[in-house]
Each structure stands twice: as C-alpha cells, then as structure tokens.
Design a protein around this motif. Structure first.
Motif, PDB file in Angstrom:
ATOM      1  N   TYR A 138      39.549  60.273  57.422  1.00 24.44           N
ATOM      2  CA  TYR A 138      38.461  59.425  56.937  1.00 24.44           C
ATOM      3  C   TYR A 138      38.148  59.778  55.489  1.00 24.44           C
ATOM      4  N   SER A 199      37.456  47.850  55.096  1.00 24.53           N
ATOM      5  CA  SER A 199      36.096  47.432  55.448  1.00 24.53           C
ATOM      6  C   SER A 199      36.030  45.918  55.375  1.00 24.53           C
ATOM      7  N   SER A 213      32.194  48.977  58.461  1.00 23.80           N
ATOM      8  CA  SER A 213      33.257  49.979  58.374  1.00 23.80           C
ATOM      9  C   SER A 213      32.926  51.154  59.284  1.00 23.80           C
ATOM     10  N   ASN A 214      33.447  52.320  58.905  1.00 25.71           N
ATOM     11  CA  ASN A 214      33.219  53.558  59.651  1.00 25.71           C
ATOM     12  C   ASN A 214      32.209  54.404  58.887  1.00 25.71           C
ATOM     13  N   LEU A 215      31.244  54.989  59.576  1.00 19.94           N
ATOM     14  CA  LEU A 215      30.167  55.734  58.936  1.00 19.94           C
ATOM     15  C   LEU A 215      30.688  56.890  58.095  1.00 19.94           C
ATOM     16  N   LYS A 216      31.714  57.593  58.593  1.00 12.83           N
ATOM     17  CA  LYS A 216      32.240  58.737  57.853  1.00 12.83           C
ATOM     18  C   LYS A 216      32.768  58.313  56.486  1.00 12.83           C
ATOM     19  N   CYS A 218      31.593  55.854  54.709  1.00 14.06           N
ATOM     20  CA  CYS A 218      30.514  55.290  53.881  1.00 14.06           C
ATOM     21  C   CYS A 218      29.409  56.285  53.538  1.00 14.06           C
ATOM     22  N   LYS A 219      29.523  57.510  54.005  1.00 20.54           N
ATOM     23  CA  LYS A 219      28.450  58.495  53.788  1.00 20.54           C
ATOM     24  C   LYS A 219      28.140  58.698  52.309  1.00 20.54           C
ATOM     25  N   LEU A 222      26.148  55.805  50.944  1.00 15.07           N
ATOM     26  CA  LEU A 222      24.759  55.877  51.406  1.00 15.07           C
ATOM     27  C   LEU A 222      23.992  56.976  50.672  1.00 15.07           C
ATOM     28  N   LYS A 229      20.752  52.022  54.255  1.00 16.80           N
ATOM     29  CA  LYS A 229      21.086  52.172  55.676  1.00 16.80           C
ATOM     30  C   LYS A 229      21.154  50.836  56.388  1.00 16.80           C
ATOM     31  N   PHE A 232      24.535  48.863  56.068  1.00 17.50           N
ATOM     32  CA  PHE A 232      25.750  49.376  56.700  1.00 17.50           C
ATOM     33  C   PHE A 232      25.777  48.982  58.171  1.00 17.50           C
ATOM     34  N   ASP A 234      28.293  49.658  61.614  1.00 13.12           N
ATOM     35  CA  ASP A 234      29.477  50.231  62.233  1.00 13.12           C
ATOM     36  C   ASP A 234      30.311  49.124  62.863  1.00 13.12           C
TER      37      ASP A 234
END
Length: 564
Positions: A138, A199, A213-216, A218-219, A222, A229, A232, A234
């Motif tokens: 990721y 994404s 997308s995947n949270l990991k 997009c951290k 963010l 928040k 975004f 998931d």
C-alpha cells in the motif's frame, strides 16, 4: 502455462460456461498493471491483449505491435489473431462465455461477443481462484505542489461542476485513476512504471467529492488535509453509499467504468452520458507543465547522450542487451530527480530489434554484436515529467539497403516534426506524412506513428495520437511521440522517436521537440535528404548541443558537436 489452462477448464462445468475470457487490463483498465492475469494463462507479456480459453481451443487477440512476440510467447498453445477479429467475433458461436464483470465495459462486450454468443457474469475471478494474485503493498498517495502542476484542485473542480451543470447531471463517476490523479493533483505507486493512484472519484454538481480507495493509501492525503474525512470513501462501502446519494443523473466513462460499477450506478441513477471529458482536459498541458516537461527532457537527454557516447565510443567489452539497458538506467539514476523508468526498456539488437515491444531477459538475451543495428526505446519518470525516446544506432558500417530504410524513416520523422498543424490538424492526417517515404518503396509499419504522453503520469495517454484512424484535433499544449519505424522480421528494427509538444506562435500551431538527444548519423544516406531536411537536422542538433552540452564532459561534448 498448460497447467493453469487445465485448472481453468476444470471450473467450466461448475460455473456453467463453455469458455472464459481473460483481458490484459486490471479492474482500473490501466495499460500496465502489477496484476497480469493474461500473462499467467497465456505467457503473453505484451501491453495489449485478450485471451479466450474454450474447452478444446485457446485464442489470443493482440495488435500489430506484437505479431512476432505473441507467436514466440504463446504460439504453441493459442491461435493468434489481430484485435479486428474480435469485433462481432464469429470464430466460435452459440457458446456461453464467462467474464469477471469488473474487468470489462458494456461497450467491449457488446462489440466483441454478444452477436454470436452469450455472456455470463462470474463474480469471482477464475484466474485468481487458480493462482493467488493478491498484492498487499500500500504505497501512499501524495500530492503535487501547484508550482509543478500549474493549476489548483479548486480550479479543476470548477471545470467539472460547470460541465455537470451544462449537461444537467448531478454527479460524474471518474473511474480512470489517471483522471483522478489529474483532478486532485495526486500521484501514487500502483503502476509498475507510472505514479498511478488506483482510485475512483465521484464529483457532484455542488463540488463535493468522494475519493474511493483504500484508507492506507490515503492516510497522507488526510493528514495533510488534501482531502477531509468526509471526502474519503473506502471501496468496500461504495455500494451502500450509492444508495444514499441524492439526485437523478450520473455521467460515467465508457472506457474505464466496468460493467460491475455501471450496474451499481444504474441501480438508482440514470446514466445520461458515457464520456469523461477530463481525458482531453488532461491532454492539454498548461504552461507550467510544459516548462517542467522541457526541463525533464534536458535531464533525460543528458543521460541518453552519455549512454550513446559510452556504448559507441568508450565501451570495448561484449555486453548483452540487458547490460546495455542497465547501463542506460544507471546514467539516468545520476540525476536526483529521476524516480524510475517510465516503461521497461526495449533494448533489441539484430533480429531482436524487429520485435516491436521486445523485452530482453538475462536468461535468453543476445550479446550485442558490432555488426548489429541496435534499437533502444526507453524513458524515465522524473519528479516533474515523463520521457519516452527511441534511438537506433550502429557500431560498424551498414549495408546501403539498411541506411536507405533508416533515412526514409528519418524523413518521415522530420515530416511529422515540421507539420503545419493549421493544415494537418489531426493524427490521421499527420500519420500519412510519416509513412509517405516508406510507402513509396512499398514499405509500411503495423502500428501508429505516435501516442499522447502524460505529465508525470502514463507514458501512453489519449485521446490524441498519430495513427491512421485518430481524428482528435491537435491542440496547443498537447504532447505526442513522433516515432515512425520499420521492422524487418528476423533481421533488424529501426525507430526514431522524439516527444514533441504543440506550441502556438501568433496564429500558427507547430510542433516543438522536447527530446534532446542526437540522432544516429552513421545510418543516414545523406543523398536521400533534401536541403530542408538537412537544415532541420543541423538546427535540431544545434539546439540539443545548446541545451545539454554544459552537463557533459569534454569528450562527450566534442562528440556531440560532431553532429552539428
């Protein structure tokens, strides 16, 4: 390979199908992907293809670039055809063919198979059932400063909302990651050679966004407040989120919105348009992007010129094609702004040069012979640009017939570079200029003359290209490759490729070279060149020298000056 085909066929009865279709693309429809299901089942490693596995026969479809390669890699187990045979495919009839609905668009299926066969959607990907393909890396998405991209996110979102209101749509579903990257000025690490952020994006007419997308991944976005928040989403929550969106109408992208996502949107909304306008917006580079691309090509030209001098004048050892490619990459790595190659380098000597997208591997590559014509197609991803360049060189005196063909390719290259775009304003018209000199000798080549190029993105980008069929208007700010070629099977390959951008001077549109590297003079039959063509070469090499000579050592600089 045979084992995987057998394992796949063993699943046909369970799913009630007569065959299974395996495309090259992943579920983001990117050209190059870390997931390559097609190669697993067919051994074909090209960038464009589709396989159909039936109970007793296997078919592989690809384009003219891969005629030789596909036969070498897959010919023992597959019947090979051009993509044109896929249209209303009648090679087999009255069959039920299984597909993964996340890997096809409705347009593809309607064009290819529905006239003579039935399609069955299988929610599980059968290639993944027979081989674990999960990728658990990721790499985080990151944002680009405005001084690199030249336009703010807000400015781009304003263009989107204006487009939505004009078309009376509540939302647009941007399913192509490169268009998400352009809209939000972000990049990622999901492509093997492109900074693609896998994404999707929903934008509303009120300018609200949902990055899917995947949270990991997009951290970082963010944390740096590039997105909030509530902006975004998931990927696993998307189905339920669609149900709660208010409105009536959606716009989707016919090229990259899969059957799966189209059906999801259609469950509540009316799809009123099937065209993502941001392919075209992204293709027209602003002044900042052009400036950065010019700088990236100067850096790249220095690396390539150092390599060309080294391999022609310094190196005394017998080296392999792989070693040559590695040496070129090492020259690029000397610059701190270089990230990685923009595609796997094509380094083909002698007969391997005739394989359009040849990939040299340590196990079976050739040692470069002094008698060989050597074709090297390579490029780089820099922090502020993408490059793609091909040079064909020699190490000894070549036959007159080879020099004549090289010169005709060069004449086509110059014809493209000197196009009056006000007159020849589409890729289709320009393509004729590129082929003219080869065609006079009853020679031609099987794919297009040029493709669009992204800004620190995909090395292949639409909608513009220089081909026999492309009718997109060439506009100021577009970047294209100029790469006519000729390949003689089992003997040699010749290609001369520069990237060019479209510049407006007063009311005139013209091409300006981005690529700054010398063109092999030892393969030119100067008797075949006109005065204007000779003047073009002089001016081009003078510009190359003026741009990159200060970065070269004394011997490299002296050698480069010999081209003027």
């Amino acid at each position: 390979m045979k084992n995987y085909i057998k394992l796949l066929r063993n699943k046909f009865k369970r799913y009630g199908i007569d065959g299974y279709i395996v495309p090259k693309n992943d579920d983001f429809f990117t050209e190059y992907s870390k997931l390559n299901r097609l190669e697993i089942i067919s051994n074909f490693s090209g960038s464009a293809g589709l396989a159909i596995i039936l109970k007793n026969k296997n078919y592989l479809f690809t384009d003219g670039r891969y005629t030789i390669q596909s036969k070498i890699e897959s010919g023992k187990n597959f019947k090979i055809y051009g993509f044109e045979k896929l249209i209303n495919c009648s090679l087999f009839k009255n069959l039920t063919l299984g597909i993964d609905p996340k890997l096809f668009t409705n347009t593809q299926i309607k064009s290819y198979f529905l006239k003579y066969n039935k399609i069955k959607h299988i929610e599980k990907n059968l290639i993944e059932e027979i081989k674990n393909l999960k990728i658990h890396t990721y790499k985080p998405f990151f944002s680009l400063d405005k001084n690199i991209v030249g336009e703010s996110i807000n400015s781009k979102l304003n263009k989107i909302t204006k487009y939505l209101k004009k078309n009376k749509s509540d939302y647009i579903f941007i399913s192509a990651p490169e268009n998400v990257a352009w809209t939000l000025n972000i990049r990622g690490g999901d492509g093997p050679n492109s900074p693609i952020p896998n994404s999707r994006l929903i934008v509303s007419k009120s300018k609200k966004i949902l990055l899917i997308s995947n949270l990991k991944k997009c951290k970082q976005l963010l944390k740096n407040k590039i997105i909030n928040k509530d902006e975004f989403l998931d990927i696993n929550i998307l189905p339920s989120k669609i149900e709660h969106l208010k409105g009536k109408n959606f716009i989707i992208d016919d090229k990259s919105c899969s059957i799966f996502y189209e059906n999801l949107i259609k469950s509540k909304f009316k799809i009123i348009k099937r065209e993502d306008p941001f392919y075209l917006l992204k293709a027209i580079k602003n002044k900042t992007e052009i400036k950065n691309m010019i700088n990236a090509h100067i850096l790249d030209g220095v690396a390539l010129t150092k390599f060309l001098f080294w391999i022609k004048k310094i190196n005394k050892k017998k080296i392999t094609e792989v070693e040559a490619a590695e040496k070129l990459e090492n020259f690029r790595k000397l610059n701190k702004n270089f990230i990685y190659p923009s595609f796997d380098t094509i380094a083909g000597s002698g007969k391997n040069g005739a394989i359009v997208h040849y990939r040299a591997k340590k196990a079976n590559c050739r040692v470069i012979n002094k008698r060989d014509v050597f074709l090297c197609d390579s490029g780089g991803q820099y922090k502020f640009g993408t490059t793609d360049v091909t040079r064909t060189i020699c190490f000894s005196k070549q036959k007159q017939s080879i020099k004549d063909v090289f010169t005709k390719v060069l004449k086509g290259h110059i014809a493209v570079a000197t196009t009056d775009i006000n007159k020849d304003d589409t890729g289709k018209k320009i393509d004729k200029r590129a082929r003219k000199f080869l065609n006079k000798s009853n020679l031609d080549y099987a794919h297009g003359t040029g493709h669009g190029v992204g800004f620190f993105l995909n090395v292949h980008e639409g909608p513009q290209s220089i081909t026999k069929i492309n009718t997109i208007k060439i506009k100021e700010g577009m970047i294209l490759s100029n790469e006519p070629w000729y390949y003689k099977t089992n003997e040699y390959g010749i290609r001369i490729e520069n990237l060019v951008y479209v510049k407006k001077i007063k009311k005139n549109l013209l091409f300006k070279n981005l690529t700054m590297a010398p063109i092999e003079k030892d393969l030119i039959n100067f008797d075949l060149l006109t005065v204007n063509e000779k003047n073009y070469l002089f001016k081009y090499h003078l510009e190359v020298y003026s741009k990159i000579s200060k970065y070269l050592n004394t011997n490299e600089r002296k050698w480069l000056a010999s081209f003027i």
